[in-house]
Design a protein around this motif. Sequence first.
Motif, short mmCIF file in Angstrom:
data_model
loop_
_atom_site.label_atom_id
_atom_site.label_comp_id
_atom_site.label_asym_id
_atom_site.label_seq_id
_atom_site.Cartn_x
_atom_site.Cartn_y
_atom_site.Cartn_z
N MET A 1 1.00 5.97 -8.63
CA MET A 1 1.93 6.37 -9.68
C MET A 1 3.36 6.41 -9.14
O MET A 1 4.29 5.92 -9.79
N ILE A 2 3.54 6.96 -7.96
CA ILE A 2 4.87 7.02 -7.34
C ILE A 2 5.38 5.62 -7.05
O ILE A 2 6.53 5.29 -7.37
N ALA A 3 4.53 4.79 -6.46
CA ALA A 3 4.94 3.43 -6.09
C ALA A 3 5.34 2.61 -7.32
O ALA A 3 6.38 1.96 -7.33
N GLU A 4 4.52 2.67 -8.34
CA GLU A 4 4.83 1.91 -9.55
C GLU A 4 6.05 2.49 -10.26
O GLU A 4 6.86 1.75 -10.81
N GLY A 5 6.21 3.81 -10.23
CA GLY A 5 7.38 4.44 -10.81
C GLY A 5 8.66 4.05 -10.11
O GLY A 5 9.74 4.05 -10.69
N ALA A 6 8.53 3.71 -8.82
CA ALA A 6 9.70 3.30 -8.04
C ALA A 6 9.92 1.79 -8.13
O ALA A 6 10.82 1.26 -7.47
N GLY A 7 9.10 1.10 -8.93
CA GLY A 7 9.30 -0.32 -9.15
C GLY A 7 8.45 -1.24 -8.31
O GLY A 7 8.62 -2.46 -8.35
N MET A 8 7.50 -0.70 -7.55
CA MET A 8 6.63 -1.53 -6.73
C MET A 8 5.57 -2.20 -7.61
O MET A 8 5.10 -1.60 -8.57
N SER A 9 5.21 -3.43 -7.28
CA SER A 9 4.18 -4.12 -8.04
C SER A 9 2.83 -3.44 -7.84
O SER A 9 2.61 -2.76 -6.84
N LYS A 10 1.91 -3.65 -8.80
CA LYS A 10 0.58 -3.06 -8.70
C LYS A 10 -0.15 -3.55 -7.45
O LYS A 10 -0.82 -2.77 -6.78
N GLY A 11 0.00 -4.82 -7.14
CA GLY A 11 -0.66 -5.38 -5.96
C GLY A 11 -0.17 -4.73 -4.67
O GLY A 11 -0.96 -4.39 -3.79
N ARG A 12 1.11 -4.56 -4.58
CA ARG A 12 1.69 -3.94 -3.38
C ARG A 12 1.29 -2.46 -3.31
O ARG A 12 1.02 -1.94 -2.23
N ALA A 13 1.25 -1.80 -4.46
CA ALA A 13 0.82 -0.40 -4.49
C ALA A 13 -0.63 -0.28 -4.03
O ALA A 13 -0.98 0.64 -3.29
N GLU A 14 -1.48 -1.21 -4.44
CA GLU A 14 -2.88 -1.20 -4.02
C GLU A 14 -3.00 -1.39 -2.51
O GLU A 14 -3.81 -0.73 -1.85
N ARG A 15 -2.19 -2.26 -1.95
CA ARG A 15 -2.20 -2.45 -0.49
C ARG A 15 -1.74 -1.18 0.22
O ARG A 15 -2.26 -0.84 1.28
N ALA A 16 -0.81 -0.48 -0.38
CA ALA A 16 -0.28 0.74 0.23
C ALA A 16 -1.34 1.84 0.32
O ALA A 16 -1.29 2.67 1.23
N VAL A 17 -2.30 1.85 -0.59
CA VAL A 17 -3.32 2.90 -0.60
C VAL A 17 -4.66 2.43 -0.04
O VAL A 17 -5.63 3.18 -0.05
N SER A 18 -4.72 1.22 0.48
CA SER A 18 -6.00 0.67 0.92
C SER A 18 -6.57 1.36 2.16
O SER A 18 -7.78 1.41 2.33
N ASP A 19 -5.74 1.89 3.02
CA ASP A 19 -6.19 2.60 4.23
C ASP A 19 -5.74 4.06 4.10
O ASP A 19 -4.62 4.41 4.45
#
Length: 81
Positions: free
Chosen positions: A26-44
């Motif tokens: 939610m934070i990543a997407e709210g800051a303008g990050m793409s869904k794919g990049r947000a998913e990579r950010a939470v993968s580990d």
Amino acid sequence: MEIDKRQIMDKLDAIGDEELKNMVRMIAEGAGMSKGRAERAVSDISKLRRNIGSLSEKDLQNALSMLDGDTVENIKRQMNM
């Protein structure tokens, strides 16, 4: 939102992995990050928790300042703040 890193870290330690992932998405997407990049950010999740733990109060404040008021309020509700 006033930042108290200790309080935030205590709250983050108490929430489950999926809840943390959802919050970070939610934070990543709210800051303008793409869904794919947000998913990579939470993968580990263990790396994510370490990275959050290494942020300063100023870093946390800067991250929250990129978000709209509704998103910040939603985060506060999820963290019971």
